[in-house]
Design an enzyme around this catalytic site. Structure first.
Site, PDB file in Angstrom:
ATOM      1  N   ASP A  33      13.461 118.028  49.553  1.00  0.00           N
ATOM      2  CA  ASP A  33      12.337 117.642  48.792  1.00  0.00           C
ATOM      3  C   ASP A  33      11.696 118.911  48.383  1.00  0.00           C
ATOM      4  O   ASP A  33      11.114 119.144  47.210  1.00  0.00           O
ATOM      5  CB  ASP A  33      11.432 116.556  48.880  1.00  0.00           C
ATOM      6  CG  ASP A  33      10.792 116.454  50.105  1.00  0.00           C
ATOM      7  OD1 ASP A  33      11.211 117.256  50.876  1.00  0.00           O
ATOM      8  OD2 ASP A  33      10.167 115.413  50.360  1.00  0.00           O
ATOM      9  N   GLU A  43      22.543 122.698  57.497  1.00  0.00           N
ATOM     10  CA  GLU A  43      21.814 124.000  57.307  1.00  0.00           C
ATOM     11  C   GLU A  43      22.339 125.055  58.565  1.00  0.00           C
ATOM     12  O   GLU A  43      22.471 126.231  58.112  1.00  0.00           O
ATOM     13  CB  GLU A  43      20.398 123.757  57.722  1.00  0.00           C
ATOM     14  CG  GLU A  43      19.430 122.898  56.663  1.00  0.00           C
ATOM     15  CD  GLU A  43      19.420 121.580  56.549  1.00  0.00           C
ATOM     16  OE1 GLU A  43      19.215 120.666  55.803  1.00  0.00           O
ATOM     17  OE2 GLU A  43      20.046 121.023  57.749  1.00  0.00           O
ATOM     18  N   HIS A  68       5.524 114.160  55.811  1.00  0.00           N
ATOM     19  CA  HIS A  68       6.924 114.249  56.266  1.00  0.00           C
ATOM     20  C   HIS A  68       7.458 115.739  56.589  1.00  0.00           C
ATOM     21  O   HIS A  68       7.027 116.656  55.992  1.00  0.00           O
ATOM     22  CB  HIS A  68       7.863 113.478  55.515  1.00  0.00           C
ATOM     23  CG  HIS A  68       8.018 114.032  54.218  1.00  0.00           C
ATOM     24  ND1 HIS A  68       7.240 114.016  53.104  1.00  0.00           N
ATOM     25  CD2 HIS A  68       9.275 114.671  53.815  1.00  0.00           C
ATOM     26  CE1 HIS A  68       7.586 114.534  52.238  1.00  0.00           C
ATOM     27  NE2 HIS A  68       8.895 114.965  52.481  1.00  0.00           N
ATOM     28  N   HIS A  69       8.230 115.722  57.470  1.00  0.00           N
ATOM     29  CA  HIS A  69       8.857 116.809  58.075  1.00  0.00           C
ATOM     30  C   HIS A  69       7.674 118.032  58.685  1.00  0.00           C
ATOM     31  O   HIS A  69       8.014 118.871  59.281  1.00  0.00           O
ATOM     32  CB  HIS A  69       9.228 117.849  57.029  1.00  0.00           C
ATOM     33  CG  HIS A  69      10.473 117.314  56.371  1.00  0.00           C
ATOM     34  ND1 HIS A  69      11.164 116.304  56.892  1.00  0.00           N
ATOM     35  CD2 HIS A  69      11.174 117.528  55.134  1.00  0.00           C
ATOM     36  CE1 HIS A  69      12.210 115.861  55.898  1.00  0.00           C
ATOM     37  NE2 HIS A  69      12.041 116.560  54.845  1.00  0.00           N
ATOM     38  N   GLY A 105      27.945 135.243  69.759  1.00  0.00           N
ATOM     39  CA  GLY A 105      28.743 134.197  70.226  1.00  0.00           C
ATOM     40  C   GLY A 105      28.519 132.519  70.497  1.00  0.00           C
ATOM     41  O   GLY A 105      28.840 132.036  71.415  1.00  0.00           O
ATOM     42  N   ASP A 142      40.677 124.520  68.993  1.00  0.00           N
ATOM     43  CA  ASP A 142      40.279 123.051  68.698  1.00  0.00           C
ATOM     44  C   ASP A 142      38.913 122.772  69.151  1.00  0.00           C
ATOM     45  O   ASP A 142      38.354 121.980  68.614  1.00  0.00           O
ATOM     46  CB  ASP A 142      41.365 122.239  69.324  1.00  0.00           C
ATOM     47  CG  ASP A 142      41.504 122.409  70.877  1.00  0.00           C
ATOM     48  OD1 ASP A 142      41.017 123.400  71.251  1.00  0.00           O
ATOM     49  OD2 ASP A 142      42.224 121.349  71.378  1.00  0.00           O
ATOM     50  N   ASN A 186      44.877 123.772  72.334  1.00  0.00           N
ATOM     51  CA  ASN A 186      44.995 123.873  73.778  1.00  0.00           C
ATOM     52  C   ASN A 186      44.278 123.002  74.582  1.00  0.00           C
ATOM     53  O   ASN A 186      43.903 123.550  75.645  1.00  0.00           O
ATOM     54  CB  ASN A 186      44.705 125.534  74.021  1.00  0.00           C
ATOM     55  CG  ASN A 186      43.599 126.176  73.591  1.00  0.00           C
ATOM     56  OD1 ASN A 186      42.967 125.461  72.973  1.00  0.00           O
ATOM     57  ND2 ASN A 186      43.692 127.268  73.455  1.00  0.00           N
ATOM     58  N   GLY A 207      40.974 122.146  74.558  1.00  0.00           N
ATOM     59  CA  GLY A 207      39.603 122.164  74.938  1.00  0.00           C
ATOM     60  C   GLY A 207      39.116 123.673  75.048  1.00  0.00           C
ATOM     61  O   GLY A 207      39.913 124.340  73.918  1.00  0.00           O
ATOM     62  N   GLU A 250      35.798 128.886  78.402  1.00  0.00           N
ATOM     63  CA  GLU A 250      35.076 128.601  79.469  1.00  0.00           C
ATOM     64  C   GLU A 250      36.032 127.833  80.483  1.00  0.00           C
ATOM     65  O   GLU A 250      35.433 128.201  81.803  1.00  0.00           O
ATOM     66  CB  GLU A 250      34.319 127.029  78.831  1.00  0.00           C
ATOM     67  CG  GLU A 250      33.591 127.081  77.562  1.00  0.00           C
ATOM     68  CD  GLU A 250      32.341 127.970  77.695  1.00  0.00           C
ATOM     69  OE1 GLU A 250      32.064 128.458  78.789  1.00  0.00           O
ATOM     70  OE2 GLU A 250      31.849 128.212  76.757  1.00  0.00           O
TER      71      GLU A 250
END
Length: 569
Positions: free
Chosen positions: A28, A51, A116-117, A417, A448, A475, A477, A481
């Site tokens: 708004d 956003e 608001h916000h 990253g 994925d 693969n 996951g 990591e």
């Protein structure tokens, strides 16, 4: 004297800067300005799903539209804070993005109204304080007398310093009229002129050093990094490289800063992760001309660059270092052409084998699509002027070590990253490539796990008729990591999706605007890549590639095995 609404003044400046797209989400406090955007003849509203993705898209747009900037529009508080990760990434990676925020009226702000916000405590400056950490300049339009100056100031900072800026636009000032004569003065884009005395001193010293190294028969090499791209020095670098004939290498973040088909291009230098011959050639050189370096962990092979200060000449956007001496206010954009004019072609013009980058498929007797096989196979699929976007993780490390054709543009986010960045970035990159008439395709390589963070933007691509080719690595996951820690831990697992139905769900309801495929073997993928209808990329296509969970590219395995401060357990 003619006049113009403040909102249209902003749009006029963006039009002058060749901006064709504005990303963001309506709210708004920005709807009044959005009416002007939608009615504008040149700047087109894209409209994102959230956003964060819009900030990623503005980042990708700016990376491909290298002489312009990306623009994201959000609403006060909830919208701007959602975008802040994407803005921070643009700051980290030196990408020019304008973040416009529609804010409450100046009267409401002064009264500290409980709107608001807001945070409910009257702190209308809280979000600005957050933005100050991730933008190079901030502008607040508070009255019509100073509006044009505020707009021009932040845009100039964005262009010259190639980092994000923040601009607030109150609801009650969007349609206020201001003089339009300022638009007749173009905004400066270049760095301030170099200090003449310092520039001359630096130039004489560099010419003497390089000439002495040549006389002594020592190698002089050029190492190009990302800031040469960010600060619009591609042409200057190319002229230096081709005039001198010095062997040229790039860092991971500098990939495609120079042509990888150039006969004197030697490959990727990333410290101890480099091919041994590349490592030797760079580190044994008598003089290294380092252009636009960013010495981050992943970019330097976990800080294993071995380039002594006593042999390195560094060119940056706003200073130059010659061994241990620093020349402030001597930027590379203006210095490099002067240096090129003074240097002579090398007398040590032996061939420069490209050790790092090759498209040779490994001799594997099985049908499994391995990381070692996938990336050189994809490199055969790439064409000149393709825009190739790599997600943080396996895609980035895999594509780093294969060749890119002439005119191709490699887009990645190695320093910040943020996983999921590549989907939004692909949206922006595809728009920029289309607006600029690149003539190639936009290709996204992503895992994925990463795509699940920002997958909604595929719907925006469909809505606007963009046709990227998406190679989705299934693969099971978070592979990067798993390489760092917890290869069998549940926290690296994800839910598997029905990937071939994704584009239908996200907008291609009749299944005519896109195609999806699943490939499980080398033969299946190769057959698809060799199909002209697929390769021409006339519609949006998603390819689910089934891969082993624990497999990873060579460079990623070495990088994570070496460890760094962020994952040294």
């Amino acid at each position: 004297m003619s006049s113009i609404e403040i909102g249209n003044y902003i749009l006029a400046r963006l039009e002058q800067l060749k901006v064709r797209r504005m990303f963001g989400v309506p709210g708004d406090f920005n709807l009044g300005f959005l009416d002007l955007v939608e009615d504008h003849s040149t700047v087109d509203w894209v409209g994102n799903c959230n956003e964060l993705n819009s900030a990623y898209a503005a980042d990708g747009y700016a990376r491909v539209h290298e002489t312009s900037l990306g623009v994201v529009l959000t609403t006060f508080g909830v919208g701007e804070l959602s975008a802040i990760n994407g803005i921070a990434g643009a700051f980290s990676e030196i990408v020019p993005v304008l973040h416009i925020v529609g804010v409450p009226s100046t009267t409401q702000q002064k009264a500290k109204a409980l709107l608001h916000h807001t945070l409910g405590d009257g702190r209308y400056d809280a979000y600005t304080k957050a933005a100050e950490q991730f933008t190079i300049a901030q502008g607040h339009i508070t009255d019509k007398e100073t509006a044009a100056a505020q707009i021009d100031r932040v845009l100039t900072e964005c262009l010259i310093k190639a980092r994000p800026v923040y601009l607030t636009l109150p609801t009650n000032l969007v349609y206020e009229k201001i003089p339009a004569d300022g638009l007749e003065i173009p905004l400066p884009r270049a760095q301030p002129a170099n200090d003449a005395d310092a520039e001359n001193a630096a130039l004489e010293e560099i010419v003497k050093i390089v000439g002495g190294a040549e006389v002594e028969g020592g190698d002089v090499v050029i190492l190009v990094d990302a800031c040469a791209i960010r600060h619009d020095a591609r042409k200057e670098v190319d002229a230096l490289v081709r005039k001198t004939g010095f062997p040229v290498y790039v860092s991971p973040m500098g990939k495609t800063a120079v042509s990888e088909s150039y006969e004197r291009f030697g490959g990727i230098y990333m410290g101890s992760i480099s091919h041994p011959d590349v490592k030797h050639k760079v580190e044994s050189a008598k003089v290294i001309l380092s252009i636009g370096s960013i010495k981050s962990d992943f970019n330097t092979g976990n800080f294993t660059y071995s380039i002594p200060t006593a042999r390195a000449i560094e060119f940056h956007s706003d200073h130059t270092k010659v061994f241990h001496a620093t020349f402030p206010a001597v930027g590379m954009k203006q210095l490099l052409p002067l240096l090129t004019a003074r240097l002579q072609p090398t007398t040590n013009a032996v061939s420069v084998p490209n050790f790092n980058l090759n498209a040779v498929l490994p001799d594997e007797s099985n049908s499994i699509i391995s990381q070692a096989w996938l990336w050189p196979r994809l490199s055969h699929f790439f064409r000149p002027h393709d825009v190739i976007v790599a997600e943080t993780g396996t895609s980035n490390f895999g594509l780093m070590e294969v060749p890119m054709p002439e005119g191709a543009l490699f887009v990645s986010q190695m320093l910040w990253g943020s996983i999921g960045w590549a989907v939004g970035s692909t949206l922006g990159a595809a728009f920029a490539a289309r607006d600029l008439g690149f003539g190639g395709r936009t290709i996204l390589c992503i895992g994925d796990g990463s795509i699940q963070l920002t997958v909604q933007e595929l719907s925006v691509m469909l809505r606007h008729g963009l046709t990227p080719i998406i190679f989705l690595l299934n693969n099971a996951g978070y592979t990067i990591e798993r390489c760092i820690r917890g290869p069998e831990r549940k926290y690296n697992d994800i839910s598997n999706w029905k990937w071939t139905k994704l584009l239908e769900v996200l907008g291609d309801l009749d299944g005519v605007e896109s195609r999806s495929y699943t490939v499980k073997t080398k033969a299946e993928l190769s057959a698809l890549l060799d199909t002209p209808e697929f390769a021409n990329g006339k519609k949006m296509q998603l390819v689910e590639i089934m891969m082993e969970k624990q497999d990873a590219p060579r460079a990623l395995k070495i990088q994570t095995a070496m460890g760094s401060g962020s994952y040294d357990f």
